[in-house]
Design a protein around this motif. Sequence first.
Motif, short mmCIF file in Angstrom:
data_model
loop_
_atom_site.label_atom_id
_atom_site.label_comp_id
_atom_site.label_asym_id
_atom_site.label_seq_id
_atom_site.Cartn_x
_atom_site.Cartn_y
_atom_site.Cartn_z
N PRO A 1 98.54 -99.68 25.44
CA PRO A 1 99.30 -100.86 25.01
C PRO A 1 100.46 -100.52 24.06
O PRO A 1 101.53 -101.12 24.13
N THR A 2 100.26 -99.55 23.20
CA THR A 2 101.32 -99.14 22.28
C THR A 2 102.48 -98.52 23.05
O THR A 2 103.65 -98.81 22.80
N PHE A 3 102.15 -97.68 24.03
CA PHE A 3 103.17 -97.05 24.85
C PHE A 3 103.97 -98.09 25.62
O PHE A 3 105.20 -98.04 25.67
N LEU A 4 103.29 -99.05 26.20
CA LEU A 4 103.97 -100.09 26.96
C LEU A 4 104.83 -100.96 26.06
O LEU A 4 105.93 -101.37 26.45
N LEU A 5 104.38 -101.23 24.85
CA LEU A 5 105.17 -102.01 23.91
C LEU A 5 106.44 -101.26 23.51
O LEU A 5 107.52 -101.85 23.44
N LEU A 6 106.32 -99.97 23.28
CA LEU A 6 107.50 -99.16 22.96
C LEU A 6 108.48 -99.11 24.13
O LEU A 6 109.70 -99.19 23.93
N LEU A 7 107.94 -99.02 25.34
CA LEU A 7 108.78 -99.01 26.53
C LEU A 7 109.55 -100.32 26.67
O LEU A 7 110.76 -100.32 26.93
N VAL A 8 108.88 -101.43 26.47
CA VAL A 8 109.53 -102.74 26.54
C VAL A 8 110.58 -102.87 25.44
O VAL A 8 111.67 -103.40 25.67
N ALA A 9 110.29 -102.38 24.25
CA ALA A 9 111.24 -102.46 23.14
C ALA A 9 112.50 -101.66 23.45
O ALA A 9 113.62 -102.13 23.18
N VAL A 10 112.36 -100.48 24.01
CA VAL A 10 113.52 -99.64 24.32
C VAL A 10 114.36 -100.28 25.43
O VAL A 10 115.59 -100.32 25.34
N ILE A 11 113.72 -100.80 26.46
CA ILE A 11 114.45 -101.43 27.56
C ILE A 11 115.16 -102.68 27.07
O ILE A 11 116.32 -102.94 27.43
N THR A 12 114.51 -103.46 26.21
CA THR A 12 115.13 -104.66 25.66
C THR A 12 116.33 -104.30 24.78
O THR A 12 117.39 -104.94 24.87
N ALA A 13 116.18 -103.29 23.95
CA ALA A 13 117.29 -102.87 23.09
C ALA A 13 118.48 -102.38 23.92
O ALA A 13 119.64 -102.67 23.60
N ALA A 14 118.21 -101.66 25.00
CA ALA A 14 119.29 -101.20 25.87
C ALA A 14 119.99 -102.38 26.54
O ALA A 14 121.22 -102.41 26.64
N GLY A 15 119.23 -103.35 26.98
CA GLY A 15 119.82 -104.53 27.60
C GLY A 15 120.67 -105.33 26.64
O GLY A 15 121.78 -105.78 27.00
N VAL A 16 120.19 -105.51 25.42
CA VAL A 16 120.96 -106.24 24.41
C VAL A 16 122.24 -105.49 24.08
O VAL A 16 123.31 -106.10 23.95
N THR A 17 122.17 -104.18 23.99
CA THR A 17 123.35 -103.38 23.70
C THR A 17 124.39 -103.51 24.80
O THR A 17 125.58 -103.69 24.53
N LEU A 18 123.94 -103.43 26.05
CA LEU A 18 124.88 -103.56 27.16
C LEU A 18 125.49 -104.96 27.22
O LEU A 18 126.70 -105.10 27.44
N CYS A 19 124.69 -105.99 27.00
CA CYS A 19 125.22 -107.36 27.01
C CYS A 19 126.23 -107.55 25.89
O CYS A 19 127.28 -108.19 26.08
N LEU A 20 125.94 -107.02 24.72
CA LEU A 20 126.85 -107.15 23.59
C LEU A 20 128.16 -106.40 23.86
O LEU A 20 129.24 -106.92 23.58
#
Length: 52
Positions: free
Chosen positions: A4-23
């Motif tokens: 669960p920790t690994f999956l949470l980190l994976l989701v956090a990284v993908i979300t941060a990348a998406g926010v960065t690209l949108c911005l």
Amino acid sequence: MPLPTFLLLLVAVITAAGVTLCLAVSLGVPAPALALALLCCVGVARMMERVE
């Protein structure tokens, strides 16, 4: 590392990348400039990996 920790980190990284690209797109940053910055960051990360 528990799954669960690994999956949470994976989701956090993908979300941060998406926010960065949108911005970046909303601010009008050209794609080649974004790609060059990404390439520089990857190069620095690679060099830091070799140092240690």
